[in-house]
Structure formats: structure tokens, C-alpha cells
Design an enzyme around this catalytic site. Structure first.
Site, PDB file in Angstrom:
ATOM      1  N   HIS A  93       3.820   3.615  -6.395  1.00 12.92           N
ATOM      2  CA  HIS A  93       2.371   3.392  -6.434  1.00 12.92           C
ATOM      3  C   HIS A  93       2.117   1.922  -6.814  1.00 12.92           C
ATOM      4  O   HIS A  93       2.874   1.333  -7.581  1.00 12.92           O
ATOM      5  CB  HIS A  93       1.738   4.335  -7.465  1.00 12.92           C
ATOM      6  CG  HIS A  93       0.245   4.310  -7.431  1.00 12.92           C
ATOM      7  ND1 HIS A  93      -0.488   3.330  -8.052  1.00 12.92           N
ATOM      8  CD2 HIS A  93      -0.645   5.124  -6.812  1.00 12.92           C
ATOM      9  CE1 HIS A  93      -1.779   3.552  -7.831  1.00 12.92           C
ATOM     10  NE2 HIS A  93      -1.902   4.634  -7.080  1.00 12.92           N
ATOM     11  N   GLU A 165      -1.776   2.656   1.028  1.00 13.55           N
ATOM     12  CA  GLU A 165      -2.820   2.427   0.025  1.00 13.55           C
ATOM     13  C   GLU A 165      -3.046   0.926  -0.123  1.00 13.55           C
ATOM     14  O   GLU A 165      -2.357   0.266  -0.921  1.00 13.55           O
ATOM     15  CB  GLU A 165      -2.383   3.003  -1.323  1.00 13.55           C
ATOM     16  CG  GLU A 165      -2.220   4.496  -1.332  1.00 13.55           C
ATOM     17  CD  GLU A 165      -2.552   5.079  -2.689  1.00 13.55           C
ATOM     18  OE1 GLU A 165      -3.443   5.927  -2.748  1.00 13.55           O
ATOM     19  OE2 GLU A 165      -1.940   4.676  -3.682  1.00 13.55           O
TER      20      GLU A 165
HETATM   21  C1  PEP Z   1      -4.736   5.600  -6.076  1.00 13.64           C
HETATM   22  O1  PEP Z   1      -4.654   4.881  -7.057  1.00 13.64           O
HETATM   23  O2  PEP Z   1      -3.748   6.163  -5.585  1.00 13.64           O
HETATM   24  C2  PEP Z   1      -6.043   5.799  -5.484  1.00 13.64           C
HETATM   25  C3  PEP Z   1      -6.095   6.069  -4.216  1.00 13.64           C
HETATM   26  O3  PEP Z   1      -7.104   5.662  -6.341  1.00 13.64           O
HETATM   27  P1  PEP Z   1      -8.651   5.753  -5.931  1.00 13.64           P
HETATM   28  O4  PEP Z   1      -8.839   6.952  -5.059  1.00 13.64           O
HETATM   29  O5  PEP Z   1      -9.361   5.878  -7.245  1.00 13.64           O
HETATM   30  O6  PEP Z   1      -8.958   4.490  -5.211  1.00 13.64           O
END
Ligand code: PEP
Length: 256
Positions: A93, A165
Site C-alpha cells: 500500500h 491506487e
Molecule cells: C486506500 O488508502 O487504499 C484508499 C483507497 O483510501 P481512500 O478510499 O480513503 O482514498
């Protein structure tokens, strides 16, 4: 392919709060055949919640673990210890990469350790705002993808999940922006192209690719219909039961 809806609770909820949330969520959830609903609580809550959870409805993920199975590694927990408690583990992550200094080499070892212990790893990759501004997105994505998968045997490649992400879209990031479906689509295509080049089309097609970054009930439908996206990784919105349940409902509608 299944749709994956994964809630990352990060450093939130104590054991009691997590248990109450889970109790309410299980009550609200029917048994979806084509949707895997997963939550990733804090590590202290995993063992008690594993006794409470109905695995037909919902599965547990760890947010992180160390790559060695046992030994003198004070403060760490291993995939071996998580075996039987969780079905998934989030690995790499952006908060692990940027706050705790994890690099591709460490992440690759964690990916292999998860698979060795029969836990499905969810490999998170994504560029920062400045990397995108400098036109480095494709290089970063390829580097994190190939680097993160480098210790996974070719025969095991279909056991992994990839989550795109973009760091700039994560809600905890300063001035987070919403990613557009086009921006996501472009990177998801690159992920699939890279997987195809390295592992062949047959394997690449079987690897689920999730999107994460400020997903909410308002945008979940649009993100789930981006071609090549097989699910969502959700931080902030997964802490609010009604919002998480709403996103699961949306996934069901999109699937239908
Ligand atoms: C994350 O940190 O994996 C994430 C997607 O957070 P958020 O949905 O709060 O942006």
C-alpha cells in the site's frame, strides 16, 4: 471474473468497534455469489473477527505482514501466523511505501510469502502526483508491477490481485483529487499490457485489477464500469457502514 469489494480500515476501530461493525454488515449482506466482499481490520481484531465472520458472505484481509515465517523479528507478524485467519493481504500500500519505506524488493518477498502461506496478495501500485506531473506514470507502474511480482513463480501468477491506487487520489493525501474513468482506464490498460508481455495473455486475463482512490457511493458505479476494472479498494468510505453497503449494492447492480 468475480468482483472484489475490499474495505481497508487502516488504523481505525478498536476490537469492540470492529466487531459491532462486522455484526451489522453481516446482517445487512446477502450471500453474493459473484462478489467477494472483504474487510481489512487492524491486526489485533483479525483473530476475534475470524471467529465471528461468515466466510460465505465476507472475508478478512490483513493490511500488511512480514515476509519471514518466524524468527527474531520483534514487532512483526508473519503470513504463517495469519494463515487460516485471513484469505487476503494488502501488500505494498502507498502508506507502507511512503511512510514505512517499503521498496519493491521487500514487497516482492511479501508477495511470495503470502502465496507460500495460501493467502491471496493484493499488490497495490500507483504513482504520486509529482510522478504523474513529470510524465513518469507508465514507468512507475511498470516498475512497481514487475518489481512487486518478481518473486512470484510463473505458476502462481494467477493467484495475485493487483490494485491500481494513484497516490494523488487517496483521500488521506493532501488535496486529493478524484481520478477520472479515462485516467484509470489508461493505467489499467497498461497494467494488463505489462502482465500480458511478461506472463502471457491467458494468465494476464485471469488477474483481477482493482481501483482505489476516494471511492464513494457517488463514484463507485462509474469506476466499476471502467473496462478491465474488477473491483474496488476502499479506505475512508469503508469506515461508514451505510456507504460501504451502498458500494456493495452498486457492485451487484453493475454485475447484473
Ligand atoms: C486506500 O488508502 O487504499 C484508499 C483507497 O483510501 P481512500 O478510499 O480513503 O482514498
Amino acid at each position: 471474473m468475480k468482483t472484489y469489494i475490499v474495505g481497508n480500515w487502516k488504523l481505525n476501530f478498536n476490537v469492540g468497534e470492529a466487531s459491532i461493525y462486522l455484526h451489522k454488515l453481516l446482517k445487512a449482506l446477502p450471500n453474493y455469489r459473484d462478489i467477494d466482499v472483504v474487510v481489512a481490520p487492524s491486526v489485533v481484531a483479525l483473530q476475534p473477527l475470524s471467529l465471528q465472520v461468515d466466510r460465505h458472505k465476507l472475508k478478512l484481509a490483513a493490511q500488511n505482514a512480514f515476509y519471514r515465517d518466524y524468527g527474531a523479528f520483534t514487532g512483526e507478524i508473519s503470513f504463517t501466523q495469519l494463515r487460516g485467519i485471513v484469505d487476503y493481504c494488502i501488500i505494498g500500500h502507498s502508506e507502507r511505501r511512503h511512510i514505512f519505506g517499503e521498496d519493491n524488493k521487500m514487497i516482492a518477498k511479501k508477495m511470495a510469502a503470502a502465496i507460500r502461506n495460501k493467502i491471496t496478495p493484493i499488490l497495490c501500485i500507483g504513482e504520486t502526483e509529482s510522478e504523474r506531473a513529470f510524465g513518469e506514470t507508465a514507468d512507475v507502474i511498470r516498475d512497481q508491477l514487475i518489481g512487486g511480482l518478481s518473486e512470484v513463480a510463473d505458476d502462481d501468477i494467477e493467484k495475485v490481485i493487483v490494485a491500481y491506487e494513484p497516490v494523488w487520489a487517496i483521500s488521506s493525501t493532501k488535496a486529493a483529487k478524484l481520478a477520472t474513468p479515462d485516467e484509470i482506464s489508461e493505467v489499467v490498460k497498461l497494467i494488463r499490457k505489462t502482465l500480458t508481455e511478461v506472463y502471457g495473455m491467458k494468465a494476464a486475463e485471469k488477474i483481477p485489477v482493482l481501483f482505489g482512490g476516494s471511492v464513494s457511493p457517488a463514484n463507485a458505479g462509474a469506476y466499476l464500469t471502467v473496462p478491465g476494472v474488477n473491483g474496488l479498494l476502499i479506505g475512508g468510505s469503508s469506515l461508514i457502514l451505510s456507504e460501504f453497503a451502498d458500494i456493495i449494492e452498486t457492485a451487484k447492480r453493475v454485475k447484473a
